[in-house]
Scaffold this motif. Structure first.
Motif, PDB file in Angstrom:
ATOM      1  N   GLY A 132       0.949  -1.157  -0.127  1.00 18.30           N
ATOM      2  CA  GLY A 132      -0.040   0.018   0.074  1.00 18.30           C
ATOM      3  C   GLY A 132       0.706   1.153   0.070  1.00 18.30           C
ATOM      4  N   ASN A 133       1.985   1.193  -0.126  1.00 21.53           N
ATOM      5  CA  ASN A 133       2.941   2.568  -0.139  1.00 21.53           C
ATOM      6  C   ASN A 133       3.162   2.819  -1.496  1.00 21.53           C
ATOM      7  N   ASP A 134       2.389   2.335  -2.779  1.00 24.34           N
ATOM      8  CA  ASP A 134       2.440   2.876  -4.099  1.00 24.34           C
ATOM      9  C   ASP A 134       1.884   4.147  -4.304  1.00 24.34           C
ATOM     10  N   GLU A 135       2.122   4.604  -5.286  1.00 30.07           N
ATOM     11  CA  GLU A 135       1.466   5.906  -5.623  1.00 30.07           C
ATOM     12  C   GLU A 135      -0.023   5.752  -5.986  1.00 30.07           C
ATOM     13  N   VAL A 136      -0.378   4.564  -6.763  1.00 31.64           N
ATOM     14  CA  VAL A 136      -2.052   4.468  -6.896  1.00 31.64           C
ATOM     15  C   VAL A 136      -2.659   4.386  -5.584  1.00 31.64           C
ATOM     16  N   THR A 137      -2.284   3.615  -4.553  1.00 29.04           N
ATOM     17  CA  THR A 137      -2.980   3.438  -3.386  1.00 29.04           C
ATOM     18  C   THR A 137      -3.303   4.782  -2.769  1.00 29.04           C
ATOM     19  N   GLN A 138      -2.290   5.583  -2.660  1.00 26.38           N
ATOM     20  CA  GLN A 138      -2.036   6.774  -2.140  1.00 26.38           C
ATOM     21  C   GLN A 138      -2.913   7.745  -2.866  1.00 26.38           C
ATOM     22  N   ARG A 139      -2.982   7.727  -4.173  1.00 23.04           N
ATOM     23  CA  ARG A 139      -3.999   8.497  -4.838  1.00 23.04           C
ATOM     24  C   ARG A 139      -5.213   8.074  -4.643  1.00 23.04           C
ATOM     25  N   LEU A 140      -5.594   6.886  -4.409  1.00 25.53           N
ATOM     26  CA  LEU A 140      -6.982   6.410  -4.131  1.00 25.53           C
ATOM     27  C   LEU A 140      -7.464   6.879  -2.883  1.00 25.53           C
ATOM     28  N   GLU A 141      -6.831   7.045  -1.921  1.00 30.06           N
ATOM     29  CA  GLU A 141      -7.355   7.693  -0.550  1.00 30.06           C
ATOM     30  C   GLU A 141      -7.464   9.040  -0.698  1.00 30.06           C
ATOM     31  N   VAL A 142      -6.946   9.927  -1.437  1.00 29.21           N
ATOM     32  CA  VAL A 142      -7.431  11.108  -1.616  1.00 29.21           C
ATOM     33  C   VAL A 142      -8.753  11.263  -2.868  1.00 29.21           C
ATOM     34  N   ARG A 143      -8.703  10.467  -3.616  1.00 36.85           N
ATOM     35  CA  ARG A 143     -10.005  10.164  -4.182  1.00 36.85           C
ATOM     36  C   ARG A 143     -11.341   9.924  -3.512  1.00 36.85           C
ATOM     37  N   MET A 144     -11.141   8.969  -2.589  1.00 37.61           N
ATOM     38  CA  MET A 144     -12.156   8.489  -1.591  1.00 37.61           C
ATOM     39  C   MET A 144     -12.407   9.695  -0.807  1.00 37.61           C
ATOM     40  N   SER A 145     -11.636  10.570  -0.423  1.00 36.81           N
ATOM     41  CA  SER A 145     -11.608  11.662   0.471  1.00 36.81           C
ATOM     42  C   SER A 145     -12.455  12.744  -0.034  1.00 36.81           C
ATOM     43  N   ASN A 146     -12.190  13.044  -1.361  1.00 36.09           N
ATOM     44  CA  ASN A 146     -13.104  13.865  -2.088  1.00 36.09           C
ATOM     45  C   ASN A 146     -14.350  13.237  -2.605  1.00 36.09           C
ATOM     46  N   ILE A 147     -14.724  11.960  -2.558  1.00 34.10           N
ATOM     47  CA  ILE A 147     -15.970  11.519  -2.932  1.00 34.10           C
ATOM     48  C   ILE A 147     -16.853  11.680  -1.641  1.00 34.10           C
ATOM     49  N   PHE A 148     -16.270  11.441  -0.400  1.00 39.84           N
ATOM     50  CA  PHE A 148     -16.979  11.461   0.559  1.00 39.84           C
ATOM     51  C   PHE A 148     -16.915  12.828   1.444  1.00 39.84           C
ATOM     52  N   GLU A 149     -16.249  13.877   0.677  1.00 39.20           N
ATOM     53  CA  GLU A 149     -16.400  15.039   1.400  1.00 39.20           C
ATOM     54  C   GLU A 149     -15.701  15.218   2.694  1.00 39.20           C
ATOM     55  N   LYS A 150     -14.689  14.420   2.901  1.00 42.37           N
ATOM     56  CA  LYS A 150     -14.184  14.344   4.470  1.00 42.37           C
ATOM     57  C   LYS A 150     -12.944  13.580   4.285  1.00 42.37           C
ATOM     58  N   THR A 203     -30.544   4.835  -5.438  1.00 41.19           N
ATOM     59  CA  THR A 203     -31.890   4.888  -5.371  1.00 41.19           C
ATOM     60  C   THR A 203     -32.514   5.944  -4.502  1.00 41.19           C
ATOM     61  N   LEU A 204     -31.519   6.491  -3.493  1.00 34.75           N
ATOM     62  CA  LEU A 204     -31.929   7.728  -2.744  1.00 34.75           C
ATOM     63  C   LEU A 204     -31.433   8.869  -3.489  1.00 34.75           C
ATOM     64  N   GLY A 205     -30.409   8.911  -4.572  1.00 30.63           N
ATOM     65  CA  GLY A 205     -30.104   9.991  -5.195  1.00 30.63           C
ATOM     66  C   GLY A 205     -29.496  10.924  -4.412  1.00 30.63           C
ATOM     67  N   CYS A 206     -28.557  10.522  -3.305  1.00 28.99           N
ATOM     68  CA  CYS A 206     -27.985  11.358  -2.581  1.00 28.99           C
ATOM     69  C   CYS A 206     -26.538  11.258  -2.732  1.00 28.99           C
ATOM     70  N   SER A 207     -25.588  12.227  -1.723  1.00 34.40           N
ATOM     71  CA  SER A 207     -24.293  11.954  -2.025  1.00 34.40           C
ATOM     72  C   SER A 207     -23.940  10.906  -1.248  1.00 34.40           C
ATOM     73  N   PRO A 208     -22.550  10.423  -1.200  1.00 30.12           N
ATOM     74  CA  PRO A 208     -22.071   9.285  -0.294  1.00 30.12           C
ATOM     75  C   PRO A 208     -22.008   9.752   1.196  1.00 30.12           C
ATOM     76  N   ALA A 209     -21.671  10.904   0.955  1.00 25.54           N
ATOM     77  CA  ALA A 209     -21.572  11.778   2.563  1.00 25.54           C
ATOM     78  C   ALA A 209     -22.566  11.891   3.288  1.00 25.54           C
ATOM     79  N   GLU A 210     -23.757  12.182   2.648  1.00 20.52           N
ATOM     80  CA  GLU A 210     -25.103  12.138   3.129  1.00 20.52           C
ATOM     81  C   GLU A 210     -25.624  10.982   3.785  1.00 20.52           C
ATOM     82  N   MET A 211     -25.351   9.758   2.853  1.00 20.42           N
ATOM     83  CA  MET A 211     -25.778   8.367   3.536  1.00 20.42           C
ATOM     84  C   MET A 211     -24.844   7.822   4.494  1.00 20.42           C
ATOM     85  N   THR A 212     -23.846   8.459   4.782  1.00 20.31           N
ATOM     86  CA  THR A 212     -23.037   7.793   5.706  1.00 20.31           C
ATOM     87  C   THR A 212     -22.626   8.580   6.913  1.00 20.31           C
TER      88      THR A 212
END
Length: 362
Positions: free
Chosen positions: A44-62, A193-202
């Protein structure tokens, strides 16, 4: 060596047993091939994994911590083990996947913590029952201590918790000091189905940890643990390693997940799967001998079928669960790979069987 062939008179299987029977989205295969060039740091010390965590943070707004694992069962068990002491209990619906279909893995990884089953319609936790159980025997050394709540989104019967329902459960958890885990094996199906954001559902509704399912929706053997409560990150890191879930070539997991999230592929896959379930439900509603239990909110459909329909469809090569519940109860599951032609073929076969039954009875 003898080359044994399958009997030629057997019709090809046309499966509706599970979304796990589908292959993977082509984008995943392409991502794996691209990732195969050259070398990369392991674990998990590769660039792809580190990039993924940033993307996930953006998707979940946190800012979130992401731990990739090979199965949804591992994601669920490791989350619950991190959130629950051995003398604790995990409160879930009796029909939750962690209770029905994980062969005791949560209890095993939790070092003996207990799953406490709650009732509720449509496989969703009854709020009054949760409120009562969340305070039961608290502080009594003779009893397991309520520690965590786990909800399944979408549920095992294809229903979806509304945002208000998740909010209410989150409020009970906050009041009782319990963690809230979401089993999101079909997270994307519930989300569209809910049509909401990932943050709103979590996390905006009180969820501390999410098992972010992807395998059922297009990836090859990778799900993610997403932590909104970052206090859980360090113990979960050790638990993942101890459980044999820290992949040495993590970049291949991460590349799949990155492709899954790119251009909203995960959402379009889920919308398609849900739409196929709705099309199947609409078609079955007009066929004699078929009765849809409830309109599907995700990609799972339960219905009642007459015996001649069940037996005829099975003989025609269609595959679905029909003997796990009461007699005549059938479950169909659609996926991102289910086509309209697949649905039309099943409906045409069912309609032919229904008409044949009418002719024979007249």
């Amino acid at each position: 060596m003898m080359n044994v062939k399958a009997p030629s008179n057997q019709p090809p299987a046309r499966g509706f047993t599970s979304d796990n029977i589908a292959g993977i989205s082509p984008e995943m295969m392409e991502a794996i091939v691209r990732c195969n060039a050259g070398q990369a740091a392991p674990y998990g010390n590769d660039e792809v994994t580190q990039r993924l965590e940033v993307r996930m943070s953006n998707i979940f707004e946190k800012d979130v911590k992401v731990f990739l694992v090979s199965t949804g069962s591992a994601a669920n068990a490791l989350c619950l083990a991190t959130m629950t002491p051995p003398w604790g209990s995990v409160l879930s619906h009796a029909d939750a996947h962690i209770n029905r279909d994980e062969c005791g893995a949560p209890e095993f990884f939790c070092d003996g913590a207990k799953l406490v089953q709650l009732g509720g319609e449509n496989a969703k936790i009854d709020l009054a029952a949760l409120q009562a159980q969340s305070k039961r025997m608290v502080g009594d050394v003779h009893s397991v201590q309520p520690s965590c709540v786990s909800i399944t989104q979408a549920t095992e019967v294809g229903s979806v918790y509304s945002l208000d329902e998740i909010e209410a459960i989150g409020a009970v958890c906050r009041d009782a000091g319990l963690g809230l885990h979401m089993d999101g094996a079909r997270f994307a199906n519930g989300l569209v189905t809910l049509g909401c954001s990932p943050a709103e559902m979590t996390w905006k509704r009180g969820v501390d940890a999410l098992s972010f399912g992807a395998t059922k929706n297009g990836t090859f053997g990778v799900d993610a643990i997403v932590l909104f409560n970052q206090d859980l990150a360090q113990p979960l890191a050790f638990r993942r390693k101890r459980a044999g879930q820290l992949g040495s070539k993590m970049r291949f997991f991460s590349a799949q997940m990155e492709a899954y999230l790119a251009d909203d592929l995960w959402l379009s896959n889920a919308r398609h799967a849900n739409a196929m379930a709705k099309a199947l439900a609409a078609g079955l509603a007009s066929i004699s001998g078929a009765k849809v239990d409830r309109d599907p909110e995700a990609n799972i459909l339960f219905c009642k079928l007459a015996d001649h329909l069940i037996n005829g469809l099975l003989s025609a090569g269609f595959r679905f669960y029909h003997d796990r519940w009461e007699a005549g109860t059938v479950r169909f599951v659609t996926s991102f790979a289910t086509t309209q032609a697949d649905v039309d073929d099943l409906l045409a076969a069912a309609n032919d069987l229904a008409q044949l039954a009418v002719r024979r009875s007249s």
